[in-house]
Motif scaffolding. Structure first.
Motif, PDB file in Angstrom:
ATOM      1  N   SER A  61     -40.595  40.574 -59.751  1.00  0.00           N
ATOM      2  CA  SER A  61     -40.250  39.142 -59.747  1.00  0.00           C
ATOM      3  C   SER A  61     -38.540  39.067 -60.296  1.00  0.00           C
ATOM      4  O   SER A  61     -38.792  39.547 -61.742  1.00  0.00           O
ATOM      5  N   THR A  63     -38.695  36.566 -62.788  1.00  0.00           N
ATOM      6  CA  THR A  63     -38.933  35.967 -63.673  1.00  0.00           C
ATOM      7  C   THR A  63     -39.466  37.729 -64.704  1.00  0.00           C
ATOM      8  O   THR A  63     -39.740  37.693 -65.948  1.00  0.00           O
ATOM      9  N   CYS A  88     -26.788  36.735 -54.529  1.00  0.00           N
ATOM     10  CA  CYS A  88     -26.807  35.570 -54.795  1.00  0.00           C
ATOM     11  C   CYS A  88     -26.221  34.576 -53.445  1.00  0.00           C
ATOM     12  O   CYS A  88     -26.511  34.725 -52.496  1.00  0.00           O
ATOM     13  N   THR A 110     -32.485  28.853 -66.605  1.00  0.00           N
ATOM     14  CA  THR A 110     -34.115  29.690 -66.383  1.00  0.00           C
ATOM     15  C   THR A 110     -35.242  29.481 -67.802  1.00  0.00           C
ATOM     16  O   THR A 110     -34.144  28.773 -68.696  1.00  0.00           O
ATOM     17  N   GLU A 161     -34.612  30.062 -62.607  1.00  0.00           N
ATOM     18  CA  GLU A 161     -35.982  30.882 -62.571  1.00  0.00           C
ATOM     19  C   GLU A 161     -36.360  31.749 -60.949  1.00  0.00           C
ATOM     20  O   GLU A 161     -36.770  32.238 -61.740  1.00  0.00           O
ATOM     21  N   GLY A 162     -36.234  30.597 -60.331  1.00  0.00           N
ATOM     22  CA  GLY A 162     -37.166  31.531 -58.989  1.00  0.00           C
ATOM     23  C   GLY A 162     -38.969  31.075 -58.981  1.00  0.00           C
ATOM     24  O   GLY A 162     -39.504  31.088 -60.418  1.00  0.00           O
ATOM     25  N   PRO A 163     -39.645  32.927 -58.632  1.00  0.00           N
ATOM     26  CA  PRO A 163     -38.880  32.919 -57.074  1.00  0.00           C
ATOM     27  C   PRO A 163     -39.167  32.210 -56.427  1.00  0.00           C
ATOM     28  O   PRO A 163     -38.400  32.772 -55.417  1.00  0.00           O
ATOM     29  N   GLN A 164     -38.815  31.064 -55.964  1.00  0.00           N
ATOM     30  CA  GLN A 164     -38.357  30.139 -54.858  1.00  0.00           C
ATOM     31  C   GLN A 164     -37.454  29.666 -54.484  1.00  0.00           C
ATOM     32  O   GLN A 164     -36.332  29.798 -55.766  1.00  0.00           O
ATOM     33  N   PHE A 165     -37.279  30.166 -54.049  1.00  0.00           N
ATOM     34  CA  PHE A 165     -35.066  28.884 -53.520  1.00  0.00           C
ATOM     35  C   PHE A 165     -35.286  27.663 -53.825  1.00  0.00           C
ATOM     36  O   PHE A 165     -36.266  27.220 -53.730  1.00  0.00           O
ATOM     37  N   SER A 166     -33.584  27.427 -54.144  1.00  0.00           N
ATOM     38  CA  SER A 166     -33.493  25.670 -54.416  1.00  0.00           C
ATOM     39  C   SER A 166     -34.068  25.329 -53.272  1.00  0.00           C
ATOM     40  O   SER A 166     -34.275  24.872 -52.377  1.00  0.00           O
ATOM     41  N   MET A 185     -30.674  34.640 -59.528  1.00  0.00           N
ATOM     42  CA  MET A 185     -32.219  34.020 -60.118  1.00  0.00           C
ATOM     43  C   MET A 185     -32.274  35.668 -61.222  1.00  0.00           C
ATOM     44  O   MET A 185     -33.223  35.527 -61.983  1.00  0.00           O
ATOM     45  N   ASP A 211     -27.127  29.569 -49.620  1.00  0.00           N
ATOM     46  CA  ASP A 211     -28.316  28.243 -50.587  1.00  0.00           C
ATOM     47  C   ASP A 211     -28.825  27.200 -49.927  1.00  0.00           C
ATOM     48  O   ASP A 211     -29.010  27.500 -48.269  1.00  0.00           O
TER      49      ASP A 211
END
Length: 289
Positions: A61, A63, A88, A110, A161-166, A185, A211
């Protein structure tokens, strides 16, 4: 000195076309295991290394990518220049899916990653006011244009940071208040570490979506991202080929000073430096230590 170009491939770029004498090599790093073995070979007369940022099969991921091990391993191979390619999202109407952005600034949001090779036992402060190499960036821009891509010269990359989107609120904040152009990310702390390792670093962001801010496009859909990534992949490989073809096999000192970033950065007095820390820094900071 001889030039050695590394390609760090993110989502959408998993191979390099035309590489001769191609060999996957394992590189040990005191900062852990890199994302994967590194594919080495020759392309248009220069040495090239390819590192899949997430590992083959996409196992890391954003992170958990071992950023320090990746940059340290490339430095140990003798790499001098790094071209980072990643997917991106866009905050700008005119920066559309399928376009490439030659990133020239970052905002780092992050929070769960090791961001420096240095620390207790050997402290250093490098400048990242201008975090990318203008020469490698310009070469990437020309190569992307020659590949038939719509290219935007310059842009601020928000590293999340993610892994989720905004969330929608985050997307609006980054676009309207922060003035960012794209969001991803993985370019931080990668760019910071490349500077600490005195590598010339350029970032090419391949836009896959808007996004979540765009009223006509809704939330990010992973299926749409994958579809756009497949479309970008051939252009990305063509761009990499063009960069290798354009760069001189002999690398002169970097006009922007990327290769001398540690010249006055180490603050810890020689007698106070930790021997174990110093041993880990043999590749990254060996030139000044």
């Amino acid at each position: 000195m001889d030039r050695y170009l590394a390609i760090i491939g993110g989502s959408g770029l998993y191979q390099i076309d035309g590489l001769t004498h191609a060999t996957w090599v394992e590189v040990d790093s005191p900062f852990g295991k890199p994302s994967d073995a590194i594919l080495t070979g020759r392309l248009h007369g220069i040495s090239v290394a390819f590192l899949p940022r997430h590992g083959r099969g996409h196992v890391h991921s954003p992170t958990t990518v071992p950023y320090r091990a990746n940059i340290d391993a490339l430095k140990r191979l003798g790499v001098t220049d790094v071209l980072s390619v990643s997917a991106c999202g866009s905050f700008r109407e005119d920066m559309a899916p399928g376009d490439f952005v030659i990133v020239d600034q970052f905002i780092d949001r992050t929070f769960a990653r090791e961001k420096s090779f240095f620390g207790t036992g050997c402290v250093a402060h490098v400048s990242v006011a201008h975090p990318v190499c203008p020469h490698v960036s310009a070469t990437a821009r020309a190569a992307a244009q020659a590949a038939g891509v719509t290219v935007h010269d310059g842009g601020t990359y928000l590293a999340m940071e993610g892994p989720q989107f905004s969330t929608l609120a985050e997307s609006q904040l980054y676009r309207e208040r922060f003035g960012c152009d794209v969001i991803g990310m993985t370019n931080m702390p990668e760019a910071k570490l490349a500077r600490e390792a005195e590598l010339c670093y350029a970032s090419v962001a391949m836009i896959t979506d808007y996004d979540s801010w765009h009223p006509d496009h809704g939330a990010v859909e992973i299926t749409e991202i994958i579809e756009t990534l497949h479309g970008n992949a051939a252009h990305a490989r063509s761009m990499v080929d063009g960069v290798a073809h354009a760069l001189s096999p002999v690398r002169a000192p970097c006009p922007a000073g990327c290769d001398r970033a540690l010249e006055h950065a180490i603050m810890t007095a020689p007698e106070a430096r930790d021997a174990d820390v110093m041993a880990r820094l043999d590749a990254v900071a060996g030139r000044v230590l």
